[in-house]
Design an enzyme around this catalytic site. Structure first.
Site, PDB file in Angstrom:
ATOM      1  N   ARG A 277       0.857  -1.181   0.000  1.00 14.80           N
ATOM      2  CA  ARG A 277       0.000   0.000   0.000  1.00 14.80           C
ATOM      3  C   ARG A 277       0.893   1.230   0.000  1.00 14.80           C
ATOM      4  NH1 ARG A 277      -3.370  -2.933  -1.477  1.00 14.80           N
ATOM      5  NH2 ARG A 277      -5.504  -3.239  -0.699  1.00 14.80           N
TER       6      ARG A 277
ATOM      7  N   HIS B 288      -1.590   0.543  -9.931  1.00 14.02           N
ATOM      8  CA  HIS B 288      -2.164  -0.447  -9.006  1.00 14.02           C
ATOM      9  C   HIS B 288      -2.757  -1.628  -9.775  1.00 14.02           C
ATOM     10  CE1 HIS B 288      -3.992  -0.908  -4.722  1.00 14.02           C
ATOM     11  NE2 HIS B 288      -3.632  -2.074  -5.232  1.00 14.02           N
TER      12      HIS B 288
ATOM     13  N   GLU C  62      -4.810   7.484  -4.568  1.00 15.46           N
ATOM     14  CA  GLU C  62      -5.099   6.805  -5.829  1.00 15.46           C
ATOM     15  C   GLU C  62      -6.510   7.167  -6.290  1.00 15.46           C
ATOM     16  OE1 GLU C  62      -4.436   2.593  -5.440  1.00 15.46           O
ATOM     17  OE2 GLU C  62      -2.388   2.835  -4.721  1.00 15.46           O
TER      18      GLU C  62
END
Length: 323
Positions: free
Chosen positions: A237, A284, A266
């Site tokens: 993360r 991601h 994000e």
């Protein structure tokens, strides 16, 4: 009366069709207006939710009086207010294991790309700058037989370790909340404290869960311990790394490069990372292959059915005991 399921993100279309055969389904969509307002409105009478990538908490679930389960199509669950869900006796399930190998592949993609300057050299070649034999500015660093330090030897960390040890003959170091002696022996891996790992590793891969202990785990002090030729890879993360400190370290050449799939905010629209040639930025996509995302959606569907149809705890539950 049919039970109601709220789909709060894009998921496999076949799974949506199966849900529609069994339940009343409403799909949240940004095209329909404010997403949080939609969630607030449509969870008033919802029995279940399924999806990923949205913050779900006391604010947008304030009226979810009959919600029984949130089935997350993900492994991580830091987007969910677990204390609130426990208080309301709402199951939270997730989809571990099915994305392990795919995410480990991505970690090595980032590691190799950063080490060999793949994105920069790709653009350099396409721009017609390859006019003579490459020089030191285009040189990368070796991966084979180097030392990798894995922070977090869970399922994904172990899969990365297998690739490193048996694919690249790498020396494997690891740091974890507890030693994993049997697993470490299978990888010929050595347990280290974090500082020792950072000082010794040529490649550092972060694969930990985000929690109170791991937030900002890698900051200015930790980056200063790394070797100047080291590559840092983050697939966990974004908040595990102090981004400002990493940007500074990369800008000054304090470490060789970084490969990132996750960020503090994000989606990432603007960032100093975009101006740095020694960082590889991906959006991601750790689990983003068609086959893996389908398996994740299938498992999330099964978790949901466990609760709504079979009236039992989901197979992969995050909060097995409500407070």
């Amino acid at each position: 009366m049919q039970k109601k399921v709220v789909v709060f993100s894009q998921i496999d279309q076949e799974i949506i069709q199966r849900l529609e055969q069994q339940f009343q389904v409403f799909q949240i969509s940004p095209k329909l207006g404010d997403v949080n307002q939609q969630i607030l409105e449509h969870t008033k009478d919802a029995d279940a939710m399924i999806g990923a990538g949205r913050l779900l908490n006391a604010s947008n679930l304030a009226h979810a009086s009959q919600l029984k389960i949130i089935s997350s199509v993900s492994v991580g669950y830091d987007n969910y207010d677990l204390a609130f869900l426990n208080q309301k006796n709402i199951w939270l399930s997730h989809t571990p294991h099915v994305l392990t190998e795919t995410t480990a592949d991505l970690a090595f993609t980032l590691l190799m790309s950063a080490a060999r300057k793949v994105p920069v050299l790709d653009q350099w070649t396409k721009q017609g700058q390859w006019k003579r034999t490459v020089g030191p500015e285009q040189f990368g660093m070796d991966v084979f037989a180097k030392t990798i330090g894995i922070i977090g030897l869970g399922h994904i960390g172990a899969a990365i370790g297998r690739r490193a040890r048996y694919g690249f003959n790498m020396n494997v170091l690891y740091h974890n909340r507890r030693e994993k002696i049997e697993l470490a022996e299978s990888l010929s891996a050595q347990y280290c404290d974090l500082d020792d790992l950072l000082q010794r590793a040529d490649f550092v891969v972060v694969a930990v869960d985000l929690n109170a202990e791991s937030k900002a785990l890698i900051g200015e002090r930790e980056l200063a311990l790394m070797q100047s030729h080291a590559v840092l890879v983050n697939i966990s993360r974004g908040s595990v790394i102090d981004e400002a400190a990493l940007i500074d370290a990369l800008s000054r050449g304090q470490i060789f490069a970084a490969g990132l799939d996750v960020y503090e905010q994000e989606p990432l629209q603007e960032s100093p990372f975009f101006t740095l040639a020694n960082v590889v930025t991906l959006p991601h996509v750790g689990s983003a292959t068609a086959a893996t995302r389908k398996r994740m959606a299938e498992l999330a569907y099964q978790n949901l059915v466990d609760v709504l149809v079979h009236e039992r705890a989901p197979r992969y539950v995050v909060n097995p005991k409500f407070e």
